[in-house]
Write a protein that holds these residues in place. Structure first.
Motif, mmCIF file in Angstrom:
data_model
loop_
_atom_site.group_PDB
_atom_site.id
_atom_site.type_symbol
_atom_site.label_atom_id
_atom_site.label_comp_id
_atom_site.label_asym_id
_atom_site.label_seq_id
_atom_site.Cartn_x
_atom_site.Cartn_y
_atom_site.Cartn_z
ATOM 1 N N GLN A 1 -0.819 8.751 -17.479
ATOM 2 C CA GLN A 1 -2.243 8.513 -17.718
ATOM 3 C C GLN A 1 -2.960 8.115 -16.421
ATOM 4 O OE1 GLN A 1 -2.502 6.451 -21.409
ATOM 5 N NE2 GLN A 1 -3.953 8.095 -21.892
ATOM 6 N N ALA A 2 -2.243 7.383 -15.578
ATOM 7 C CA ALA A 2 -2.830 6.931 -14.311
ATOM 8 C C ALA A 2 -2.734 8.015 -13.231
ATOM 9 C CB ALA A 2 -2.127 5.660 -13.843
ATOM 10 N N GLY A 3 -2.194 9.173 -13.581
ATOM 11 C CA GLY A 3 -2.082 10.262 -12.611
ATOM 12 C C GLY A 3 -0.912 10.112 -11.665
ATOM 13 N N VAL A 4 0.019 9.222 -11.992
ATOM 14 C CA VAL A 4 1.197 9.046 -11.142
ATOM 15 C C VAL A 4 2.176 10.188 -11.415
ATOM 16 C CG1 VAL A 4 3.165 7.535 -10.613
ATOM 17 C CG2 VAL A 4 0.933 6.538 -11.194
ATOM 18 N N ILE A 5 2.679 10.798 -10.354
ATOM 19 C CA ILE A 5 3.688 11.845 -10.515
ATOM 20 C C ILE A 5 5.052 11.184 -10.625
ATOM 21 C CG2 ILE A 5 4.810 13.844 -9.422
ATOM 22 C CD1 ILE A 5 2.126 14.481 -8.075
ATOM 23 N N ALA A 6 5.791 11.564 -11.659
ATOM 24 C CA ALA A 6 7.150 11.044 -11.845
ATOM 25 C C ALA A 6 8.138 12.070 -11.305
ATOM 26 C CB ALA A 6 7.402 10.775 -13.325
ATOM 27 N N LEU A 7 8.912 11.638 -10.328
ATOM 28 C CA LEU A 7 9.982 12.476 -9.773
ATOM 29 C C LEU A 7 11.292 11.934 -10.328
ATOM 30 C CD1 LEU A 7 11.358 14.483 -7.822
ATOM 31 C CD2 LEU A 7 10.914 12.860 -5.964
ATOM 32 N N LEU B 1 3.314 -0.917 -11.015
ATOM 33 C CA LEU B 1 3.219 0.151 -10.008
ATOM 34 C C LEU B 1 1.827 0.787 -10.003
ATOM 35 C CD1 LEU B 1 6.720 1.739 -10.680
ATOM 36 C CD2 LEU B 1 6.020 0.607 -8.544
ATOM 37 N N VAL B 2 1.277 1.008 -11.184
ATOM 38 C CA VAL B 2 -0.068 1.600 -11.288
ATOM 39 C C VAL B 2 -1.098 0.666 -10.654
ATOM 40 C CG1 VAL B 2 -1.901 2.174 -12.939
ATOM 41 C CG2 VAL B 2 0.427 3.050 -13.291
ATOM 42 N N GLU B 3 -0.990 -0.623 -10.942
ATOM 43 C CA GLU B 3 -1.957 -1.591 -10.402
ATOM 44 C C GLU B 3 -1.903 -1.668 -8.878
ATOM 45 O OE1 GLU B 3 -0.985 -5.126 -12.582
ATOM 46 O OE2 GLU B 3 -1.838 -4.271 -14.438
ATOM 47 N N ARG B 4 -0.760 -1.348 -8.302
ATOM 48 C CA ARG B 4 -0.631 -1.383 -6.846
ATOM 49 C C ARG B 4 -0.947 -0.043 -6.184
ATOM 50 N NH1 ARG B 4 0.945 -5.203 -9.186
ATOM 51 N NH2 ARG B 4 0.928 -7.274 -8.269
ATOM 52 N N GLY B 5 -1.417 0.897 -6.962
ATOM 53 C CA GLY B 5 -1.888 2.148 -6.371
ATOM 54 C C GLY B 5 -0.804 3.148 -6.032
ATOM 55 N N GLY C 1 0.778 -1.236 0.000
ATOM 56 C CA GLY C 1 0.000 0.000 0.000
ATOM 57 C C GLY C 1 0.808 1.284 0.000
ATOM 58 N N MET C 2 2.084 1.237 -0.413
ATOM 59 C CA MET C 2 2.885 2.461 -0.423
ATOM 60 C C MET C 2 2.491 3.341 -1.612
ATOM 61 S SD MET C 2 4.749 2.702 2.144
ATOM 62 C CE MET C 2 5.601 4.162 1.586
ATOM 63 N N GLU C 3 2.168 4.596 -1.314
ATOM 64 C CA GLU C 3 1.761 5.509 -2.389
ATOM 65 C C GLU C 3 2.954 6.214 -3.023
ATOM 66 O OE1 GLU C 3 -1.263 8.156 -0.951
ATOM 67 O OE2 GLU C 3 -2.758 6.549 -0.935
ATOM 68 N N ARG C 4 4.056 6.271 -2.284
ATOM 69 C CA ARG C 4 5.253 6.949 -2.807
ATOM 70 C C ARG C 4 6.452 6.028 -2.671
ATOM 71 N NH1 ARG C 4 2.657 9.529 0.722
ATOM 72 N NH2 ARG C 4 1.209 11.150 0.056
ATOM 73 N N ILE C 5 7.107 5.768 -3.790
ATOM 74 C CA ILE C 5 8.284 4.899 -3.782
ATOM 75 C C ILE C 5 9.395 5.562 -4.586
ATOM 76 C CG2 ILE C 5 9.225 2.628 -4.394
ATOM 77 C CD1 ILE C 5 6.477 1.443 -4.197
ATOM 78 N N LEU C 6 10.586 5.586 -4.008
ATOM 79 C CA LEU C 6 11.762 6.062 -4.738
ATOM 80 C C LEU C 6 12.707 4.886 -4.940
ATOM 81 C CD1 LEU C 6 12.622 9.425 -2.877
ATOM 82 C CD2 LEU C 6 10.887 9.006 -4.636
#
Ligand SMILES: [Zn+2]
Length: 212
Positions: free
Chosen positions: A168-174, A138-142, A102-107
């Motif tokens: 497209q999935a609204g994921v921010i790329a850092l 990553l998108v499928e895991r939220g 359930g991690m929303e942010r991963i580096l």
């Protein structure tokens, strides 16, 4: 409190994507030359150094950078350090990597960070990045924000699929974080991109604060 500054220092020596404008820091008023004050002019691509991609970067009708959610850009974050023999962050690599649920942010720290630690100034094309199926995973895991330690989330010769899937999935790329000094674990991420009107991306100061 331990704070890790994972931002790259912007200077003319920083490598930029081939063909992109270089970083220019030009002193336009200089006290050494009799001016009453010093002033520097900055010119660069919004994708130089540590920066975020907004959906508009690869999706023409996608949202632009000033509309990105600060709630996604800040908060609990997990830093993974991948073994240096990982060439690409694929679904297979992600499946066998222990990641908290359930991690929303991963580096993702990879061998790329060694280039930052060593101050390598030439752009490297063989950087580790996220494959198309890795992005899907990553998108499928939220996941809502994903960070990588070179200048693109996608491999050099395949920019489009990974960017499209994430954006497209609204994921921010850092992109372009230096994780060379950061141990694996939980942190609070503070990633604050410049509030640029209508832009497809923006340079950001990004820091990690270690969770007790
Ligand atoms: Zn970018």
């Amino acid at each position: 409190m331990s704070i890790y500054d994972i931002s790259l220092t912007l200077s003319a020596r920083l490598p930029v994507w081939p063909g992109d404008p270089p970083v220019v820091l030009e002193q336009v008023e200089a006290m050494d030359k009799g001016a009453e004050y010093n002033m520097t002019r900055l010119a660069m691509s919004v994708h130089a150094g540590t920066h975020v991609d907004a959906p508009h970067h690869f999706l023409n009708d996608g949202r632009t950078v000033e509309a990105l959610s600060l709630e996604v850009l800040t908060g609990l974050c997990y830093v993974v350090q991948l073994p240096h023999d990982v060439d690409e962050i694929t679904a297979e690599v992600l499946r066998r990597t222990p990641l908290p649920e359930g991690m929303e942010r991963i580096l993702f720290g990879t061998r790329n960070s060694r280039w930052w630690a060593q101050g390598v100034e030439e752009f490297q094309t063989d950087f580790v990045a996220i494959s198309e199926d890795g992005a899907q995973w990553l998108v499928e895991r939220g996941v809502k924000l994903v960070g990588v330690d070179y200048l693109s989330v996608a491999p050099y010769h395949a920019s489009v699929p990974t960017h499209r899937i994430l954006l497209q999935a609204g994921v921010i790329a850092l992109e372009g974080v230096n994780l060379s000094q950061v141990p694996r674990g939980f942190y609070d991420l503070y990633c604050l991109p410049l509030k640029l009107a209508g832009s497809d991306g923006a340079p950001a100061r990004a820091i990690l604060v270690r969770r007790p």
